[in-house]
Design an enzyme around this catalytic site. Sequence first.
Site, mmCIF file in Angstrom:
data_model
loop_
_atom_site.group_PDB
_atom_site.id
_atom_site.type_symbol
_atom_site.label_atom_id
_atom_site.label_comp_id
_atom_site.label_asym_id
_atom_site.label_seq_id
_atom_site.Cartn_x
_atom_site.Cartn_y
_atom_site.Cartn_z
ATOM 1 C CD GLU A 88 -5.530 12.781 0.181
ATOM 2 O OE1 GLU A 88 -6.535 13.472 -0.057
ATOM 3 O OE2 GLU A 88 -5.234 12.393 1.324
ATOM 4 C CB SER A 138 -4.830 16.294 2.155
ATOM 5 O OG SER A 138 -5.761 16.930 2.993
ATOM 6 N NE ARG A 197 -9.222 10.894 1.048
ATOM 7 C CZ ARG A 197 -10.325 10.759 1.775
ATOM 8 N NH1 ARG A 197 -11.169 9.758 1.529
ATOM 9 N NH2 ARG A 197 -10.610 11.611 2.731
#
Length: 317
Positions: free
Chosen positions: A298, A228, A179
């Site tokens: 995130e 998320s 990520r």
Amino acid sequence: MSFPDLSGELTARMPDLRGRLVPNFDLSSITWFRVGGPAQLLFTPADEADLAYFLSRTPADLPVTVIGLCSNLLVRDGGIPGIVIRLGRGFSHIKAEPGHRLRVGTAVPDVKVARAAADAGIAGLAFYRGIPGSIGGALRMNGGAHGTETKDVLVEARAVDRQGNIHVLSLADMGYSYRHCSVPSDWIFTEATYQGRPGDSAEILKQMDEVAQYREENQPTRERTGGSTFKNPPGHSAWKLIDAAGCRGMRIGGAKVSEMHCNFLINEGEATAEDIERLGETVRARVKANSDVTLQWEIVRLGLPLDGRPTGEALVS
């Protein structure tokens, strides 16, 4: 609240600009959470050349922020000062190329890339069916789902830097990890080229249907959410840590931790961005106290709070 209008000053600097400038654009109308203040000035460039022209003539001290489909984004209640850039129609091309490659503009939603690959008989991109964002965000965050990440299929990307220079970046240039992308944060991705493999269209569509069914059964896809919320820490699942800390179903103001999947936060209808951020920080604090693991956001949080209001960890201190 509203910001001073910058459009007149910038228009005078850029007589050949073709894109659209909108002062004090209400970002809550396009974020998936349906919260947040205005963009001081929203710019939608006509194409890559127009974007480069704009950036080359924008004062260096004026903040520039890039947004996409706003699916994994929390805009704070005070809004975003400076320029907010959102790519549109001029960055929505999709073209299948020889060798099972796909070249796409970064405004294209991830799901459309998966469908285009299926139509062209290109396997390997079906995972994008499970990511509710655009290709620009997938490039920036190394977006992934169901065991595949952007780094596994990307060949190269194009980007424009703050001075208006255009760069062609190889996969190695992206500096990918989980990520994360190491390309300078003020570079704006404009195009991506993907490498797939030969595949059967019907089989690829079946894979996409399975991805869609999984999301429908396991994630609150019909709610006002931002995807998320926290990254999975090494060796852990964020949702399991949140559940173990007793946070499933927790509410603050109009914000709630999803009972279906507790790594998702939900705007039940009247939440503010502060409610959502405070809930997220409360979850982080409880997980830390319960398991000694620090969750990392995130969801990208942008902008200013309302005057005098705290942000981040100060919301629970």
